[in-house]
Design an enzyme around this catalytic site. Structure first.
Site, PDB file in Angstrom:
ATOM      1  N   ASP A  90       9.323  -5.281   0.830  1.00 37.48           N
ATOM      2  CA  ASP A  90       9.528  -4.374  -0.528  1.00 37.48           C
ATOM      3  C   ASP A  90      10.962  -4.220  -0.742  1.00 37.48           C
ATOM      4  O   ASP A  90      11.861  -4.658   0.005  1.00 37.48           O
ATOM      5  CB  ASP A  90       8.962  -3.029   0.044  1.00 37.48           C
ATOM      6  CG  ASP A  90       8.622  -2.422  -1.497  1.00 37.48           C
ATOM      7  OD1 ASP A  90       8.950  -2.961  -2.608  1.00 37.48           O
ATOM      8  OD2 ASP A  90       8.341  -1.048  -1.481  1.00 37.48           O
ATOM      9  N   ASP A 125      11.161  -3.338  -8.846  1.00 37.17           N
ATOM     10  CA  ASP A 125      10.363  -2.361 -10.244  1.00 37.17           C
ATOM     11  C   ASP A 125      10.727  -0.897 -10.041  1.00 37.17           C
ATOM     12  O   ASP A 125      11.296  -0.410  -9.279  1.00 37.17           O
ATOM     13  CB  ASP A 125       8.873  -2.646 -10.077  1.00 37.17           C
ATOM     14  CG  ASP A 125       8.305  -1.924  -8.679  1.00 37.17           C
ATOM     15  OD1 ASP A 125       9.081  -2.327  -7.554  1.00 37.17           O
ATOM     16  OD2 ASP A 125       7.358  -1.429  -8.719  1.00 37.17           O
ATOM     17  N   ALA A 193       3.336   3.088  -7.489  1.00 39.85           N
ATOM     18  CA  ALA A 193       3.702   4.269  -7.919  1.00 39.85           C
ATOM     19  C   ALA A 193       2.358   5.320  -7.883  1.00 39.85           C
ATOM     20  O   ALA A 193       2.124   6.205  -8.768  1.00 39.85           O
ATOM     21  CB  ALA A 193       4.411   4.491  -9.297  1.00 39.85           C
ATOM     22  N   CYS A 276     -14.216   7.605  19.475  1.00 39.34           N
ATOM     23  CA  CYS A 276     -13.833   6.319  19.137  1.00 39.34           C
ATOM     24  C   CYS A 276     -14.086   5.319  20.301  1.00 39.34           C
ATOM     25  O   CYS A 276     -13.989   5.758  21.452  1.00 39.34           O
ATOM     26  CB  CYS A 276     -12.508   6.252  18.695  1.00 39.34           C
ATOM     27  SG  CYS A 276     -11.594   4.535  18.536  1.00 39.34           S
ATOM     28  N   CYS A 278     -12.541   2.408  20.696  1.00 35.16           N
ATOM     29  CA  CYS A 278     -11.340   1.387  20.777  1.00 35.16           C
ATOM     30  C   CYS A 278     -10.890   1.548  22.312  1.00 35.16           C
ATOM     31  O   CYS A 278     -11.201   2.436  23.010  1.00 35.16           O
ATOM     32  CB  CYS A 278     -10.031   1.709  19.780  1.00 35.16           C
ATOM     33  SG  CYS A 278      -9.046   2.893  20.255  1.00 35.16           S
ATOM     34  N   CYS A 281      -9.002   4.785  23.424  1.00 33.94           N
ATOM     35  CA  CYS A 281      -9.989   5.907  23.444  1.00 33.94           C
ATOM     36  C   CYS A 281     -10.663   5.953  24.949  1.00 33.94           C
ATOM     37  O   CYS A 281     -11.324   6.928  25.313  1.00 33.94           O
ATOM     38  CB  CYS A 281     -10.625   6.325  22.298  1.00 33.94           C
ATOM     39  SG  CYS A 281      -9.505   6.524  20.952  1.00 33.94           S
TER      40      CYS A 281
HETATM   41 ZN   LIG Z   1      -9.593   4.899  19.559  1.00 38.11          ZN
END
Ligand SMILES: [Zn+2]
Length: 386
Positions: A90, A125, A193, A276, A278, A281
């Site tokens: 950016d 911009d 924006a 979760c 993952c 977790c």
């Molecule tokens: Zn997780």
């Protein structure tokens, strides 16, 4: 253009696609995690191991930093960050939106981004706040469009340039900006924006400005929704035709002790379980995570995995033609999001005109969420497979 985009499958206004930047390829929809070189909670190498193919960082930080400027210029961004995927930079427009001023010109940032080896370069911009008057919005949009033209002149028409689409909260200006960017030959078009709209939960306005920009843009343009990082809204945004997101949310929420889910965020302090699957977790209990000296990093890793998983789920939903069902489920978790979703459903003609909308889902959600009128019924009937 060094950036090309191929649409593979479509559902509602969403699509799966292949973004090609030079020789690098990215499956879309995709998430570009934000990397802050000063505070990398998760390193780009770790991101790569989680399947991240593209990230975004801020060239303005490198431009201004005593520590990072020279290494970025001599070694290049990819070597410095240790990431060989797509790196988008950016320009400093974000700082412009926060501080009202930046110490860099359009040509300076363009040439700097090119010098550090950015794969996707963003001109400077003007991020017009959605509460800005029409007169001022038009003026700032004029400046943004002039800078896009200038960017093409400075870097050449084949440069990997992004064309941010501005226009504040005025749909006709967003549409006009999209049309002009398309006519100029841009294939990569972030919608800019919109963060103030998301921060204030103005999802109805978000839907209106995104769909207006999309109406002006060629359907072949890859659309990035700048600053949208919470997984709860990705399904709706993809259903509107957004292909890319960038997220600092995984890190910002982690620093606040917040645990992301696809239905919102929760305070880690208030969780007795980690709902979760993952790796983070499954290898920690809620108590262990709270007490870990690595708490913020663990939270950030979980937050990023949840976010990436939601993007994969959305790609699969498009493939299966069940994006409506996913949008419906996600948007029901937040009343304001639901209002944005209802706004999307009012685009009856445009939705009915799509070749491949998941028709059963469309009928079902319309019937549940909007009072049916005769014209709705006609539109719905036109979506019934013959
Ligand atoms: Zn997780």
């Amino acid at each position: 253009m060094a950036i090309s985009f191929e649409i593979l499958e479509e559902d509602i206004f969403g699509r799966t696609g292949r973004l090609k930047v030079g020789e690098k390829i990215l499956k879309t929809p995709a998430l570009l995690p934000v990397v802050n070189p000063h505070l990398p909670l998760i390193t780009p190498a770790e991101m790569k191991s989680l399947g991240v193919g593209a990230l975004i960082t801020n060239a303005y930080i490198f431009h201004r930093s005593k520590e990072f400027r020279e290494p970025a210029l001599t070694r290049g961004l990819h070597d410095l960050l240790g990431f060989d995927g797509i790196i988008m930079t950016d320009s400093g427009s974000f700082q412009l939106s926060v501080y009202g001023d930046v110490e860099v010109s359009n040509s300076d940032t363009l040439l700097f981004q090119q010098s550090i080896g950015s794969d996707i370069i963003v001109p400077l911009d003007i991020p017009t706040h959605p509460d800005t008057s029409r007169e001022q919005t038009e003026k700032e949009l004029g400046t943004t469009m002039d800078r896009l033209r200038e960017a093409m002149e400075i870097l050449g028409p084949g440069a990997p340039l992004a064309a941010p689409i501005q226009g504040g909260a005025f749909p006709d200006l967003r549409e006009q900006a999209g049309r002009t960017a398309g006519e100029m030959g841009f294939t990569f078009t972030p919608i800019g924006a919109v963060v103030p709209l998301m921060e204030s939960y103005r999802y109805e306005d978000l839907v209106r400005v995104v769909l207006a920009a999309k109406k002006g843009l060629p359907s072949s343009a890859c659309v990035h929704l700048f600053g949208a990082g919470h997984p709860v809204m990705f399904a709706l945004a993809v259903a509107m035709g957004c292909d890319l997101f960038d997220s600092a949310a995984y890190a910002l929420y982690a620093k606040e002790g917040r645990y992301l889910t696809t239905h919102g965020s929760k305070k880690l302090a208030e969780l007795s379980e980690l709902p979760c699957s993952c790796e983070v977790c499954r290898s920690h209990s809620a108590d262990e995570m709270r007490q870990s000296p690595e708490k913020i990093r663990l939270l950030a890793r979980h937050n990023l995995i949840v976010t990436l998983t939601e993007i994969s789920r959305i790609r699969q939903a498009i493939s299966d033609g069940v994006l409506w069902e996913l949008v419906d489920e996600r948007c029901r978790s937040h009343p304001r999001l639901l209002r944005g979703y209802r706004t999307l459903l009012t685009y009856t003609e445009e939705l009915a005109a799509r070749d491949r909308i998941s028709k059963r889902g469309f009928l079902l959600v319309r019937a549940c969420l909007l009072p049916l009128t005769v014209s709705h019924l006609v539109a719905c009937r036109s979506t019934i497979p013959s």
